[in-house]
Motif scaffolding. Structure first.
Motif, PDB file in Angstrom:
ATOM      1  N   GLY A 142       0.704  -1.478  -0.220  1.00 15.64           N
ATOM      2  CA  GLY A 142       0.260   0.186  -0.212  1.00 15.64           C
ATOM      3  C   GLY A 142       0.654   0.800   0.085  1.00 15.64           C
ATOM      4  N   ASP A 143       0.429   2.425   0.529  1.00 16.33           N
ATOM      5  CA  ASP A 143       1.187   4.085   0.437  1.00 16.33           C
ATOM      6  C   ASP A 143       2.304   3.656   1.634  1.00 16.33           C
ATOM      7  OD1 ASP A 143       1.982   6.293  -0.545  1.00 16.33           O
ATOM      8  OD2 ASP A 143       0.081   7.148   0.700  1.00 16.33           O
ATOM      9  N   ASN A 144       3.140   3.341   1.169  1.00 19.13           N
ATOM     10  CA  ASN A 144       4.663   3.612   2.002  1.00 19.13           C
ATOM     11  C   ASN A 144       4.209   2.271   3.387  1.00 19.13           C
ATOM     12  OD1 ASN A 144       6.697   4.246   2.600  1.00 19.13           O
ATOM     13  ND2 ASN A 144       6.271   5.982   4.524  1.00 19.13           N
ATOM     14  N   ILE A 145       3.330   1.173   2.860  1.00 23.46           N
ATOM     15  CA  ILE A 145       3.013   0.407   3.503  1.00 23.46           C
ATOM     16  C   ILE A 145       3.159  -1.379   3.083  1.00 23.46           C
ATOM     17  CG2 ILE A 145       1.421  -1.310   5.212  1.00 23.46           C
ATOM     18  CD1 ILE A 145      -0.272   1.587   5.772  1.00 23.46           C
ATOM     19  N   SER A 146       3.734  -2.478   3.985  1.00 18.83           N
ATOM     20  CA  SER A 146       4.494  -3.288   3.398  1.00 18.83           C
ATOM     21  C   SER A 146       3.249  -4.683   4.820  1.00 18.83           C
ATOM     22  CB  SER A 146       4.855  -4.136   2.619  1.00 18.83           C
ATOM     23  OG  SER A 146       6.433  -4.381   3.186  1.00 18.83           O
ATOM     24  N   VAL A 147       3.178  -5.644   3.695  1.00 12.65           N
ATOM     25  CA  VAL A 147       2.315  -6.864   4.781  1.00 12.65           C
ATOM     26  C   VAL A 147       2.871  -8.785   4.166  1.00 12.65           C
ATOM     27  CG1 VAL A 147       0.468  -8.143   5.232  1.00 12.65           C
ATOM     28  CG2 VAL A 147       0.658  -4.771   4.964  1.00 12.65           C
ATOM     29  N   ALA A 192      -2.621 -15.347  -7.093  1.00 13.73           N
ATOM     30  CA  ALA A 192      -4.758 -14.508  -6.950  1.00 13.73           C
ATOM     31  C   ALA A 192      -4.075 -13.467  -6.590  1.00 13.73           C
ATOM     32  CB  ALA A 192      -5.201 -15.104  -6.297  1.00 13.73           C
ATOM     33  N   LYS A 193      -4.712 -12.619  -6.994  1.00 10.77           N
ATOM     34  CA  LYS A 193      -4.661 -10.862  -7.233  1.00 10.77           C
ATOM     35  C   LYS A 193      -5.678 -10.856  -6.013  1.00 10.77           C
ATOM     36  CE  LYS A 193      -0.921 -10.201 -10.027  1.00 10.77           C
ATOM     37  NZ  LYS A 193      -0.241  -9.561 -10.586  1.00 10.77           N
ATOM     38  N   PHE A 194      -5.811 -10.134  -5.609  1.00  9.34           N
ATOM     39  CA  PHE A 194      -6.723  -9.186  -4.461  1.00  9.34           C
ATOM     40  C   PHE A 194      -6.668  -7.492  -4.049  1.00  9.34           C
ATOM     41  CE2 PHE A 194      -4.469 -11.755  -1.047  1.00  9.34           C
ATOM     42  CZ  PHE A 194      -4.814 -11.069   0.004  1.00  9.34           C
ATOM     43  N   THR A 195      -7.508  -7.301  -3.483  1.00  3.95           N
ATOM     44  CA  THR A 195      -7.090  -6.155  -2.711  1.00  3.95           C
ATOM     45  C   THR A 195      -7.826  -6.098  -1.465  1.00  3.95           C
ATOM     46  OG1 THR A 195      -9.692  -5.524  -4.022  1.00  3.95           O
ATOM     47  CG2 THR A 195      -7.568  -4.609  -4.867  1.00  3.95           C
ATOM     48  N   SER A 196      -7.568  -5.723   0.052  1.00  5.47           N
ATOM     49  CA  SER A 196      -7.608  -5.702   1.023  1.00  5.47           C
ATOM     50  C   SER A 196      -7.652  -4.506   2.170  1.00  5.47           C
ATOM     51  CB  SER A 196      -6.975  -7.060   1.540  1.00  5.47           C
ATOM     52  OG  SER A 196      -7.127  -7.194   3.219  1.00  5.47           O
ATOM     53  N   GLN A 197      -7.465  -5.085   3.285  1.00  6.22           N
ATOM     54  CA  GLN A 197      -7.351  -3.133   3.750  1.00  6.22           C
ATOM     55  C   GLN A 197      -6.260  -4.542   4.974  1.00  6.22           C
ATOM     56  OE1 GLN A 197     -10.992  -1.249   4.903  1.00  6.22           O
ATOM     57  NE2 GLN A 197     -10.451   0.180   3.045  1.00  6.22           N
ATOM     58  N   LEU A 198      -5.095  -2.608   5.333  1.00  9.24           N
ATOM     59  CA  LEU A 198      -4.755  -3.116   6.849  1.00  9.24           C
ATOM     60  C   LEU A 198      -5.600  -1.948   7.788  1.00  9.24           C
ATOM     61  CD1 LEU A 198      -2.944  -3.855   8.407  1.00  9.24           C
ATOM     62  CD2 LEU A 198      -1.140  -1.434   7.188  1.00  9.24           C
ATOM     63  N   ALA A 199      -5.876  -2.351   9.052  1.00 13.76           N
ATOM     64  CA  ALA A 199      -6.526  -1.576   9.917  1.00 13.76           C
ATOM     65  C   ALA A 199      -5.772  -1.271  11.448  1.00 13.76           C
ATOM     66  CB  ALA A 199      -7.894  -1.840  10.364  1.00 13.76           C
ATOM     67  N   PHE A 211      -5.843   1.576   5.675  1.00 15.23           N
ATOM     68  CA  PHE A 211      -4.673   1.873   4.982  1.00 15.23           C
ATOM     69  C   PHE A 211      -5.445   0.765   3.383  1.00 15.23           C
ATOM     70  CE2 PHE A 211      -3.311   3.431   8.545  1.00 15.23           C
ATOM     71  CZ  PHE A 211      -2.790   3.945   7.874  1.00 15.23           C
ATOM     72  N   ASP A 212      -5.149   1.425   1.844  1.00 16.42           N
ATOM     73  CA  ASP A 212      -5.834   0.003   1.174  1.00 16.42           C
ATOM     74  C   ASP A 212      -5.029  -0.383   1.053  1.00 16.42           C
ATOM     75  OD1 ASP A 212      -8.997   1.229   0.711  1.00 16.42           O
ATOM     76  OD2 ASP A 212      -8.209   2.344  -0.680  1.00 16.42           O
ATOM     77  N   LEU A 213      -4.993  -1.675   0.159  1.00 15.99           N
ATOM     78  CA  LEU A 213      -3.789  -2.918  -0.036  1.00 15.99           C
ATOM     79  C   LEU A 213      -4.013  -3.733  -1.215  1.00 15.99           C
ATOM     80  CD1 LEU A 213      -3.193  -4.768   3.065  1.00 15.99           C
ATOM     81  CD2 LEU A 213      -1.828  -3.120   2.699  1.00 15.99           C
ATOM     82  N   THR A 214      -3.174  -3.815  -1.993  1.00 19.83           N
ATOM     83  CA  THR A 214      -3.246  -4.815  -3.399  1.00 19.83           C
ATOM     84  C   THR A 214      -2.349  -5.666  -2.786  1.00 19.83           C
ATOM     85  OG1 THR A 214      -1.213  -3.334  -4.566  1.00 19.83           O
ATOM     86  CG2 THR A 214      -2.932  -3.152  -5.268  1.00 19.83           C
TER      87      THR A 214
END
Length: 159
Positions: free
Chosen positions: A34-39, A116-123, A146-149
């Protein structure tokens, strides 16, 4: 016959012999940005070692493994979390992200689907735990989202 066609033909033959219409496996590795975020999350359900969850927010990094990871199945998917800050009598901060239900494997057309690609969110949730007489008044569990791909895959560990 191309390698891809040969693989699809062999997969179709194996499916026909097994009597199944499709085969599916649950992914065990997830990467999100995500924007300046990785998981990243490795779920040991299909392997050895322990599960590992990594978060990076800019230059701050957090890692959890084993019992430090919480997972809860919901209708949204599996909410996977860890505590990133604990201040007794003040607050607890948790980082959580949602993993939808995903199947990988050979589909009914004989095609191998390996990711598989998907979108998610980090809270990032702050749970207020102040030491006061009586209940805390206000939003007890405030969150920033925060939105994640993301990409899910199935990895195997061999020794």
């Amino acid at each position: 016959m191309s390698v891809k066609t040969l693989s699809a033909t062999m997969a179709t033959l194996l499916l026909a012999l097994s009597g199944a219409q499709a085969q599916a496996d649950t992914p065990n590795y997830y990467e999100c940005k995500g924007d300046n975020i990785s998981v990243s999350f490795y779920d040991k359900s299909y392997g050895i070692g322990s599960s590992q969850l990594n978060f990076a927010f800019g230059n701050k990094k957090y890692t959890a493994d084993g019992k430090g990871i919480e997972s809860k199945a919901t209708t949204l998917g599996t909410v996977t979390s860890t505590t990133i800050k604990f201040m007794p009598d003040v607050e607890i901060k948790k980082a959580s992200f949602i993993i939808p239900t995903i199947n990988l494997g050979v589909n009914s057309l004989g095609e191998v689907v390996s990711e598989a690609k998907f979108t998610s969110q980090l809270a990032i949730t702050t749970i207020a735990t102040p030491f006061i007489g009586g209940p805390y008044i206000g939003v007890v569990n405030s969150s920033k989202y925060f939105d994640l791909t993301c990409k899910a895959s199935l990895i195997f560990i061999h020794f």
